[in-house]
Design a protein around this motif. Structure first.
Motif, PDB file in Angstrom:
ATOM      1  N   PHE A 170       1.781   4.920  -1.944  1.00 33.44           N
ATOM      2  CA  PHE A 170       0.887   5.342  -3.016  1.00 33.44           C
ATOM      3  C   PHE A 170       0.041   6.529  -2.559  1.00 33.44           C
ATOM      4  CE2 PHE A 170       1.603   0.789  -3.114  1.00 33.44           C
ATOM      5  CZ  PHE A 170       2.021   0.566  -4.422  1.00 33.44           C
ATOM      6  N   THR A 171      -0.295   7.389  -3.502  1.00 36.00           N
ATOM      7  CA  THR A 171      -1.189   8.505  -3.188  1.00 36.00           C
ATOM      8  C   THR A 171      -2.604   8.000  -3.019  1.00 36.00           C
ATOM      9  OG1 THR A 171       0.193   9.967  -4.516  1.00 36.00           O
ATOM     10  CG2 THR A 171      -1.998  10.769  -3.927  1.00 36.00           C
ATOM     11  N   THR A 172      -3.070   7.221  -3.994  1.00 35.07           N
ATOM     12  CA  THR A 172      -4.393   6.600  -3.927  1.00 35.07           C
ATOM     13  C   THR A 172      -4.310   5.231  -4.590  1.00 35.07           C
ATOM     14  OG1 THR A 172      -5.214   7.353  -6.082  1.00 35.07           O
ATOM     15  CG2 THR A 172      -5.448   8.887  -4.229  1.00 35.07           C
ATOM     16  N   CYS A 173      -5.383   4.475  -4.478  1.00 40.94           N
ATOM     17  CA  CYS A 173      -5.453   3.181  -5.164  1.00 40.94           C
ATOM     18  C   CYS A 173      -5.420   3.373  -6.674  1.00 40.94           C
ATOM     19  CB  CYS A 173      -6.732   2.446  -4.774  1.00 40.94           C
ATOM     20  SG  CYS A 173      -6.868   2.095  -3.008  1.00 40.94           S
ATOM     21  N   MET A 174      -5.892   4.549  -7.123  1.00 41.58           N
ATOM     22  CA  MET A 174      -5.957   4.824  -8.554  1.00 41.58           C
ATOM     23  C   MET A 174      -4.581   5.005  -9.181  1.00 41.58           C
ATOM     24  SD  MET A 174      -9.149   4.593  -8.876  1.00 41.58           S
ATOM     25  CE  MET A 174      -9.537   5.213 -10.502  1.00 41.58           C
ATOM     26  N   THR A 175      -3.538   5.088  -8.359  1.00 39.92           N
ATOM     27  CA  THR A 175      -2.178   5.149  -8.892  1.00 39.92           C
ATOM     28  C   THR A 175      -1.925   3.966  -9.804  1.00 39.92           C
ATOM     29  OG1 THR A 175      -1.397   6.274  -6.903  1.00 39.92           O
ATOM     30  CG2 THR A 175       0.269   5.232  -8.293  1.00 39.92           C
ATOM     31  N   CYS A 176      -2.429   2.808  -9.410  1.00 44.45           N
ATOM     32  CA  CYS A 176      -2.282   1.599 -10.229  1.00 44.45           C
ATOM     33  C   CYS A 176      -3.555   1.263 -10.987  1.00 44.45           C
ATOM     34  CB  CYS A 176      -1.902   0.407  -9.350  1.00 44.45           C
ATOM     35  SG  CYS A 176      -0.283   0.538  -8.557  1.00 44.45           S
ATOM     36  N   HIS A 177      -4.685   1.439 -10.344  1.00 42.78           N
ATOM     37  CA  HIS A 177      -5.932   0.917 -10.902  1.00 42.78           C
ATOM     38  C   HIS A 177      -6.571   1.796 -11.969  1.00 42.78           C
ATOM     39  CE1 HIS A 177      -6.407  -2.810  -8.709  1.00 42.78           C
ATOM     40  NE2 HIS A 177      -5.947  -2.198  -7.626  1.00 42.78           N
ATOM     41  N   THR A 178      -5.887   2.813 -12.413  1.00 40.62           N
ATOM     42  CA  THR A 178      -6.362   3.555 -13.577  1.00 40.62           C
ATOM     43  C   THR A 178      -6.242   2.694 -14.827  1.00 40.62           C
ATOM     44  OG1 THR A 178      -5.735   5.669 -12.607  1.00 40.62           O
ATOM     45  CG2 THR A 178      -6.015   5.620 -14.994  1.00 40.62           C
ATOM     46  N   VAL A 179      -5.230   1.827 -14.852  1.00 44.77           N
ATOM     47  CA  VAL A 179      -5.002   0.984 -16.035  1.00 44.77           C
ATOM     48  C   VAL A 179      -5.077  -0.513 -15.721  1.00 44.77           C
ATOM     49  CG1 VAL A 179      -3.606   2.711 -17.237  1.00 44.77           C
ATOM     50  CG2 VAL A 179      -2.499   1.127 -15.652  1.00 44.77           C
ATOM     51  N   ILE A 180      -5.034  -0.892 -14.456  1.00 44.81           N
ATOM     52  CA  ILE A 180      -5.089  -2.311 -14.077  1.00 44.81           C
ATOM     53  C   ILE A 180      -6.461  -2.623 -13.486  1.00 44.81           C
ATOM     54  CG2 ILE A 180      -4.120  -4.090 -12.576  1.00 44.81           C
ATOM     55  CD1 ILE A 180      -1.484  -2.585 -12.667  1.00 44.81           C
ATOM     56  N   ARG A 181      -7.107  -3.648 -14.027  1.00 43.87           N
ATOM     57  CA  ARG A 181      -8.454  -4.033 -13.584  1.00 43.87           C
ATOM     58  C   ARG A 181      -9.363  -2.809 -13.548  1.00 43.87           C
ATOM     59  NH1 ARG A 181      -9.041  -9.146  -9.654  1.00 43.87           N
ATOM     60  NH2 ARG A 181     -11.078  -8.926 -10.613  1.00 43.87           N
ATOM     61  N   SER A 182      -9.388  -2.100 -14.638  1.00 43.11           N
ATOM     62  CA  SER A 182     -10.146  -0.849 -14.706  1.00 43.11           C
ATOM     63  C   SER A 182     -11.640  -1.068 -14.946  1.00 43.11           C
ATOM     64  CB  SER A 182      -9.572   0.053 -15.800  1.00 43.11           C
ATOM     65  OG  SER A 182      -9.545  -0.614 -17.042  1.00 43.11           O
ATOM     66  N   VAL A 183     -12.047  -2.289 -15.263  1.00 39.60           N
ATOM     67  CA  VAL A 183     -13.468  -2.620 -15.369  1.00 39.60           C
ATOM     68  C   VAL A 183     -13.891  -3.243 -14.051  1.00 39.60           C
ATOM     69  CG1 VAL A 183     -15.214  -3.986 -16.581  1.00 39.60           C
ATOM     70  CG2 VAL A 183     -13.338  -2.943 -17.855  1.00 39.60           C
ATOM     71  N   ARG A 184     -14.603  -2.468 -13.246  1.00 38.79           N
ATOM     72  CA  ARG A 184     -14.921  -2.924 -11.892  1.00 38.79           C
ATOM     73  C   ARG A 184     -16.213  -2.272 -11.404  1.00 38.79           C
ATOM     74  NH1 ARG A 184      -9.962   0.085 -11.760  1.00 38.79           N
ATOM     75  NH2 ARG A 184     -10.442   2.268 -11.334  1.00 38.79           N
ATOM     76  N   HIS A 185     -16.780  -2.869 -10.397  1.00 37.95           N
ATOM     77  CA  HIS A 185     -17.993  -2.348  -9.742  1.00 37.95           C
ATOM     78  C   HIS A 185     -19.201  -2.323 -10.672  1.00 37.95           C
ATOM     79  CE1 HIS A 185     -14.701  -0.008  -7.452  1.00 37.95           C
ATOM     80  NE2 HIS A 185     -14.985  -1.112  -6.769  1.00 37.95           N
ATOM     81  N   GLN A 186     -19.144  -3.041 -11.788  1.00 37.32           N
ATOM     82  CA  GLN A 186     -20.256  -3.043 -12.734  1.00 37.32           C
ATOM     83  C   GLN A 186     -21.295  -4.088 -12.336  1.00 37.32           C
ATOM     84  OE1 GLN A 186     -20.393  -0.702 -15.297  1.00 37.32           O
ATOM     85  NE2 GLN A 186     -18.615   0.079 -14.175  1.00 37.32           N
ATOM     86  N   VAL A 187     -21.905  -3.862 -11.179  1.00 42.17           N
ATOM     87  CA  VAL A 187     -22.936  -4.757 -10.663  1.00 42.17           C
ATOM     88  C   VAL A 187     -24.101  -3.922 -10.150  1.00 42.17           C
ATOM     89  CG1 VAL A 187     -21.484  -6.745 -10.076  1.00 42.17           C
ATOM     90  CG2 VAL A 187     -21.620  -4.813  -8.500  1.00 42.17           C
ATOM     91  N   ASN A 188     -25.267  -4.537 -10.065  1.00 42.76           N
ATOM     92  CA  ASN A 188     -26.467  -3.771  -9.742  1.00 42.76           C
ATOM     93  C   ASN A 188     -26.595  -3.386  -8.271  1.00 42.76           C
ATOM     94  OD1 ASN A 188     -27.211  -6.227  -8.555  1.00 42.76           O
ATOM     95  ND2 ASN A 188     -28.583  -6.805 -10.233  1.00 42.76           N
ATOM     96  N   TYR A 189     -25.700  -3.857  -7.415  1.00 44.74           N
ATOM     97  CA  TYR A 189     -25.800  -3.498  -6.000  1.00 44.74           C
ATOM     98  C   TYR A 189     -24.798  -2.408  -5.601  1.00 44.74           C
ATOM     99  CZ  TYR A 189     -21.988  -6.934  -5.603  1.00 44.74           C
ATOM    100  OH  TYR A 189     -20.811  -7.642  -5.768  1.00 44.74           O
ATOM    101  N   LEU A 190     -24.085  -1.854  -6.594  1.00 45.07           N
ATOM    102  CA  LEU A 190     -23.144  -0.775  -6.321  1.00 45.07           C
ATOM    103  C   LEU A 190     -23.393   0.393  -7.277  1.00 45.07           C
ATOM    104  CD1 LEU A 190     -19.783  -2.750  -5.924  1.00 45.07           C
ATOM    105  CD2 LEU A 190     -21.235  -1.845  -4.100  1.00 45.07           C
ATOM    106  N   ASN A 191     -23.038   1.595  -6.838  1.00 44.02           N
ATOM    107  CA  ASN A 191     -23.084   2.771  -7.694  1.00 44.02           C
ATOM    108  C   ASN A 191     -21.672   3.022  -8.206  1.00 44.02           C
ATOM    109  OD1 ASN A 191     -25.856   3.233  -7.259  1.00 44.02           O
ATOM    110  ND2 ASN A 191     -25.427   4.304  -5.342  1.00 44.02           N
ATOM    111  N   ALA A 192     -21.360   2.447  -9.343  1.00 37.29           N
ATOM    112  CA  ALA A 192     -19.989   2.420  -9.852  1.00 37.29           C
ATOM    113  C   ALA A 192     -19.390   3.812 -10.024  1.00 37.29           C
ATOM    114  CB  ALA A 192     -19.938   1.650 -11.170  1.00 37.29           C
ATOM    115  N   GLU A 193     -20.112   4.727 -10.633  1.00 41.32           N
ATOM    116  CA  GLU A 193     -19.556   6.052 -10.889  1.00 41.32           C
ATOM    117  C   GLU A 193     -19.242   6.785  -9.591  1.00 41.32           C
ATOM    118  OE1 GLU A 193     -21.951   8.377 -13.492  1.00 41.32           O
ATOM    119  OE2 GLU A 193     -21.871   6.930 -15.141  1.00 41.32           O
ATOM    120  N   ALA A 194     -20.111   6.652  -8.602  1.00 41.48           N
ATOM    121  CA  ALA A 194     -19.880   7.308  -7.311  1.00 41.48           C
ATOM    122  C   ALA A 194     -18.672   6.715  -6.605  1.00 41.48           C
ATOM    123  CB  ALA A 194     -21.121   7.194  -6.432  1.00 41.48           C
TER     124      ALA A 194
END
Length: 258
Positions: free
Chosen positions: A170-194
């Motif tokens: 794979f080139t990056t993890c986003m090869t798959c995770h652009t469409v699989i489990r794409s709702v992630r890191h939405q917690v107050n102890y992480l900076n999701a966008e970064a």
């Protein structure tokens, strides 16, 4: 008796609007200050914690080990991933004040430290079962550390082998995770966008937490949040998984929606 009276006295003062700070008390009294217990610790600010525990931020890695190995001449395990830059740092500084921590994380003191009662540090009589006691540990690794330091569950992901070997496919993890489990890191102890931006630059940004800095032999059972396009069928391995994060980690907009 004295300890119980101290806690009672502090609570009375606070109910009257009088501020009683732990740093203004002697050690035995301060350790029983309400900020170290529920519910006060849930809303404690970092500056309140660091008023007494400032050394965790100020302490630095020793330039040389007792055996004579210089820190600058060796790589610590966390320095082996390309997303970490800089010299060796202490445990707390790596999670709170290093450039990587400030960029990708939003950890607070009470993200991990949820207080403890010294009187209940271990069950009496002792038991081999999980009695819910922290055994004098100030952090419960099952609900905090394991989130970022568990093994990468490559079998559940359908990878043929662990990531150090599979990543060549794979080139990056986003090869798959652009469409699989794409709702992630939405917690107050992480900076999701970064995190999402960093993932596009290097798969080490993902692997660093998802297996690359594993302290444990088991994987963390992440909540299986629904994402656009997810089917109604739930895999066998996910049937007992929660579908949302713990209440204290949810973002304000998630809590308001409930």
């Amino acid at each position: 008796m004295q300890k119980s009276f101290t806690v009672w006295a502090v609570l009375v003062c606070q109910s009257l609007g009088w501020n009683v700070y732990a740093q203004d008390m002697d050690y035995e009294s301060a350790r029983w200050h309400p900020i170290h217990f529920k519910p006060a610790i849930d809303t404690a600010k970092d500056e309140q914690c660091l008023a007494c525990h400032q050394e965790i931020i100020e302490s630095k890695v020793k330039p040389e080990s007792p055996a004579g190995v210089k820190a600058k001449d060796s790589l610590a395990w966390y320095q082996t991933l390309e997303v970490y830059q800089g010299e060796q740092e202490t445990f707390h500084r790596r999670h709170l004040v290093t450039p990587l921590a400030k960029k990708l994380m939003n950890l607070k003191c009470n993200t991990c430290h949820q207080g403890h009662d010294p009187r209940e540090a271990a069950p009496v009589p002792p038991t081999n079962s999980n009695a819910g006691f922290s055994l004098r540990k100030t952090v419960n690794p099952e609900t905090t550390c394991l989130k970022c330091h568990g093994q990468m569950n490559y079998q559940v992901m359908g990878l043929p082998s662990p990531w150090p070997e599979s990543h060549k496919l794979f080139t990056t993890c986003m090869t798959c995770h652009t469409v699989i489990r794409s709702v992630r890191h939405q917690v107050n102890y992480l900076n999701a966008e970064a995190i999402e931006a960093a993932a596009k630059e290097s798969p080490d940004a993902c692997y660093g937490c998802h297996g690359g800095r594993a302290w444990y032999r088991v994987a963390y059972p992440y909540p299986r949040h629904a994402w656009p396009g997810v089917g109604a069928e739930v895999p066998e391995w996910a049937k007992n998984r929660p579908t949302e994060s713990e209440p204290r980690f949810r973002l304000p907009k998630q809590t308001a929606a409930k």
